[in-house]
Write an enzyme that holds these catalytic residues in place. Sequence first.
Site, short mmCIF file in Angstrom:
data_model
loop_
_atom_site.label_atom_id
_atom_site.label_comp_id
_atom_site.label_asym_id
_atom_site.label_seq_id
_atom_site.Cartn_x
_atom_site.Cartn_y
_atom_site.Cartn_z
N ASN A 7 6.82 -0.46 2.95
CA ASN A 7 6.18 -1.04 1.77
C ASN A 7 7.09 -0.73 0.58
O ASN A 7 7.24 0.44 0.20
CB ASN A 7 4.77 -0.46 1.56
CG ASN A 7 4.08 -1.04 0.33
OD1 ASN A 7 4.73 -1.29 -0.68
ND2 ASN A 7 2.78 -1.22 0.41
N GLU A 34 4.38 -5.77 0.22
CA GLU A 34 4.33 -5.73 -1.25
C GLU A 34 5.66 -6.13 -1.89
O GLU A 34 6.18 -5.42 -2.75
CB GLU A 34 3.86 -4.35 -1.76
CG GLU A 34 2.36 -4.15 -1.65
CD GLU A 34 1.82 -3.12 -2.65
OE1 GLU A 34 1.35 -3.54 -3.71
OE2 GLU A 34 1.87 -1.91 -2.36
N ASP A 157 1.80 -1.69 6.43
CA ASP A 157 1.00 -0.76 5.63
C ASP A 157 -0.45 -1.00 6.01
O ASP A 157 -1.03 -2.00 5.62
CB ASP A 157 1.25 -1.03 4.13
CG ASP A 157 0.40 -0.13 3.25
OD1 ASP A 157 -0.41 0.65 3.78
OD2 ASP A 157 0.55 -0.22 2.01
N ASN A 159 -2.96 1.03 5.27
CA ASN A 159 -3.89 1.65 4.32
C ASN A 159 -5.00 2.40 5.04
O ASN A 159 -6.16 2.42 4.60
CB ASN A 159 -4.44 0.62 3.33
CG ASN A 159 -3.54 0.45 2.12
OD1 ASN A 159 -3.16 1.42 1.47
ND2 ASN A 159 -3.18 -0.79 1.80
N ASP A 228 1.28 4.15 7.00
CA ASP A 228 2.16 3.08 7.49
C ASP A 228 2.45 3.35 8.97
O ASP A 228 2.85 4.46 9.32
CB ASP A 228 3.45 3.06 6.67
CG ASP A 228 3.18 2.84 5.19
OD1 ASP A 228 3.17 1.67 4.77
OD2 ASP A 228 2.96 3.85 4.48
N ASP A 257 6.60 3.97 -3.60
CA ASP A 257 5.72 5.10 -3.29
C ASP A 257 5.56 5.30 -1.77
O ASP A 257 4.96 6.28 -1.34
CB ASP A 257 4.35 4.98 -4.00
CG ASP A 257 3.74 3.60 -3.93
OD1 ASP A 257 4.40 2.66 -3.45
OD2 ASP A 257 2.58 3.45 -4.35
N HIS A 258 6.14 4.40 -0.97
CA HIS A 258 6.11 4.53 0.50
C HIS A 258 7.51 4.83 1.04
O HIS A 258 8.52 4.40 0.46
CB HIS A 258 5.64 3.23 1.15
CG HIS A 258 4.23 2.86 0.85
ND1 HIS A 258 3.22 2.94 1.78
CD2 HIS A 258 3.63 2.40 -0.29
CE1 HIS A 258 2.08 2.54 1.24
NE2 HIS A 258 2.30 2.20 -0.02
#
Length: 267
Positions: A7, A34, A157, A159, A228, A257-258
């Site tokens: 991501n 994303e 991802d 989540n 992930d 952030d991933h």
Amino acid sequence: MKIVTWNVNSLRVRLPHVLDWLKTEQPDILALQEIKMEDKDFPVEDIEAAGYSVIYSGQKTYNGVAILSRGVCGDVIADIPGLDDHQRRVLCATLDVASGAASPAMHTQVRVMNVYIPNGEAVGSDKYRYKLDWLEKLVIYLEEQRAIYPYLILLGDFNIAPEACDVHDPMLWDGRVLCSAPERKMFERFVDLGLCDTFRLFEQAPNQFSWWDYRMAAFRRDLGLRIDHILASPALCAACVSSRIDKIPRAWERPSDHAPVVAVFDL
DNA sequence: ATGGTCGTTGGACGA
């Protein structure tokens, strides 16, 4: 075959990171989530110059997914039947993967399903209900797809942090979004369909996370979650030789952030 | 200390 999910939280911002990382890691397949851009803005030339084919399903501002690959993608699907969703969260494709140096003429058809599963915001919210409904539709689709494609990979991802060991502070996160029982049950449904979490096929060090919040200096303090994933059908799991999370790009300047999650298969 | 961080956008919203 080395396959990766990442991501990138805006491909426009992260393109230099992606190109740098491709150069050193040389994966066969890289699934992005994303990307946050419309198709007309996709940096096709930069990706192709790096030696990759690419397919993408983008939208303005939010979501957007892409698959970079060494070979050409076929049978591309960006919409799951029964899931009427304008949000661009799915990209499926079939890739022809060479089956090792011993028999260069041999190839395996691998079905790749790249997903950006909704975040869900908070338990009980409208977005949470959208997430669970979305997951239900994905499970139904997977039920038929697994019969069609013996070599099937579901990655992206999710989540969802599947277990307590995937969370820096399980008590703090218990019952909250990304960790709630209904979300974890949906993850178990994938497992029940025969898809295994390739990361857990191998002994891993504790505190292996793939996402750290930008706030609260979470990365520096290693306050992360493993959300992930790379899930694989039985035929592929039998060929899986390693899986890891590469934290290094998360420490680069202006990072996503991933972190990328990697799985390697000896086909 | 009633915030805190990004990205997209041009004020909030989503994560």
